[in-house]
Design a protein around this motif. Structure first.
Motif, short mmCIF file in Angstrom:
data_model
loop_
_atom_site.label_atom_id
_atom_site.label_comp_id
_atom_site.label_asym_id
_atom_site.label_seq_id
_atom_site.Cartn_x
_atom_site.Cartn_y
_atom_site.Cartn_z
N ILE A 26 -46.89 34.01 59.08
CA ILE A 26 -45.46 34.11 58.88
C ILE A 26 -45.12 35.74 58.27
N VAL A 27 -45.87 36.05 57.24
CA VAL A 27 -45.96 37.16 56.47
C VAL A 27 -47.08 37.97 56.63
N GLU A 28 -47.07 39.14 56.99
CA GLU A 28 -48.35 39.95 57.37
C GLU A 28 -48.47 40.79 56.08
N GLN A 29 -49.75 41.27 56.00
CA GLN A 29 -50.16 42.30 54.92
C GLN A 29 -50.72 43.46 55.42
N VAL A 30 -50.47 44.63 54.66
CA VAL A 30 -51.44 45.79 54.64
C VAL A 30 -52.09 45.81 53.55
N ASP A 31 -53.42 46.10 53.83
CA ASP A 31 -54.17 46.18 52.77
C ASP A 31 -54.11 47.49 52.12
N TRP A 32 -53.97 47.75 50.79
CA TRP A 32 -53.77 48.62 49.81
C TRP A 32 -54.64 50.10 50.30
N LYS A 33 -55.89 49.78 50.75
CA LYS A 33 -56.64 50.85 51.04
C LYS A 33 -56.43 51.53 52.54
N ASP A 34 -55.34 50.79 53.17
CA ASP A 34 -54.90 51.46 54.40
C ASP A 34 -53.54 52.03 54.29
N LEU A 35 -53.00 51.80 53.25
CA LEU A 35 -51.62 52.34 53.19
C LEU A 35 -51.36 53.83 53.58
N GLU A 36 -52.19 54.82 52.92
CA GLU A 36 -51.96 56.20 53.32
C GLU A 36 -52.04 56.36 54.84
N VAL A 84 -36.77 53.79 62.26
CA VAL A 84 -37.76 53.09 61.53
C VAL A 84 -38.20 51.55 62.39
N ARG A 85 -39.19 51.08 62.82
CA ARG A 85 -39.44 50.18 63.72
C ARG A 85 -40.54 49.29 62.78
N HIS A 86 -41.40 50.03 61.80
CA HIS A 86 -42.35 49.21 60.91
C HIS A 86 -41.97 49.63 59.41
N ILE A 87 -42.13 48.56 58.87
CA ILE A 87 -42.03 48.51 57.30
C ILE A 87 -42.71 47.90 56.64
N VAL A 88 -43.35 48.67 55.34
CA VAL A 88 -44.31 48.17 54.61
C VAL A 88 -43.74 48.03 53.42
N LEU A 89 -43.61 46.98 52.66
CA LEU A 89 -42.83 46.67 51.40
C LEU A 89 -43.81 46.73 50.19
N SER A 90 -43.18 47.22 49.13
CA SER A 90 -44.19 47.02 47.94
C SER A 90 -43.11 46.84 46.89
N CYS A 91 -43.74 46.36 45.82
CA CYS A 91 -43.05 46.01 44.19
C CYS A 91 -44.17 46.14 43.31
N ALA A 92 -43.86 45.63 42.10
CA ALA A 92 -44.93 46.01 41.16
C ALA A 92 -46.04 44.89 41.46
N GLY A 117 -50.62 44.40 50.17
CA GLY A 117 -51.31 43.74 49.73
C GLY A 117 -51.73 44.45 48.25
N GLY A 118 -51.76 43.67 47.07
CA GLY A 118 -52.07 44.09 45.81
C GLY A 118 -50.82 44.99 45.10
N ALA A 119 -50.00 45.23 45.75
CA ALA A 119 -48.58 46.01 45.56
C ALA A 119 -49.00 47.26 44.77
N TRP A 120 -47.84 47.66 44.15
CA TRP A 120 -48.05 48.96 43.09
C TRP A 120 -49.01 48.76 42.23
N LYS A 121 -49.21 47.76 41.63
CA LYS A 121 -50.13 47.65 40.43
C LYS A 121 -51.69 47.87 40.85
N THR A 122 -51.78 47.23 42.05
CA THR A 122 -53.31 47.74 42.57
C THR A 122 -53.34 49.06 43.12
N TYR A 123 -52.48 49.53 43.86
CA TYR A 123 -52.46 50.68 44.60
C TYR A 123 -52.58 51.99 43.61
N SER A 124 -51.59 51.81 42.56
CA SER A 124 -51.73 52.75 41.84
C SER A 124 -52.76 53.16 40.89
#
Length: 139
Positions: A26-36, A84-92, A117-124
């Motif tokens: 129902i909710v898909e994830q983007v892995d933090w290492k794929d964000l860029e 915009v057709r594709h959104i990747v969301l993040s919070c803390a 996945g992992g949000a800002w805390k992991t990615y940062s």
């Protein structure tokens, strides 16, 4: 004696609901290492739903990210560019982005809506490190 009972918003219940929605697709994830990589694809927007004060204090998630706090997401949906057709969301930590993902998916306006996945805390913590975990210093 009665057993302790939590409210419907108990953090364990919320985490379980979010995890089940990820498992069920129902909710898909983007892995933090794929964000860029994903952020550079055509039609993709990285949307940070942290409060403005959090972004000012801790910095932006990634260059080009748009900040719309979760509490404003419904009222400010028109601030999201029309191409915009594709959104990747993040919070803390992921909870607010999970809620925003559900809101934007239910709007039907976007082809793909994913949670980071992992949000800002992991990615940062990992964005400035190489594959061995060593800190990379930008020149």
């Amino acid at each position: 004696m009665r057993p302790p009972v939590g409210s419907a918003k108990d953090p364990v219940n919320i985490a379980g609901m979010a995890a089940q929605n990820i498992i069920d697709g129902i909710v898909e994830q983007v892995d933090w290492k794929d964000l860029e990589r994903v952020a550079t694809l055509p039609g993709v927007l990285v949307l940070d739903v942290r409060n403005t004060a959090e972004v000012e204090k801790n910095g932006i998630l990634i260059e080009g990210a748009l900040n719309i706090p979760l509490n404003d997401i419904r009222a400010r949906m028109d601030d999201i560019p029309g191409d915009v057709r594709h959104i990747v969301l993040s919070c803390a930590s992921g909870q607010r982005a999970y809620y925003a993902t559900r809101i934007l998916k239910q709007s039907g306006r976007f082809e793909k809506v994913e949670n980071l996945g992992g949000a800002w805390k992991t990615y940062s913590k990992v964005r400035d490190r190489d594959s061995t975990g060593k800190e990379v210093v930008s020149q």
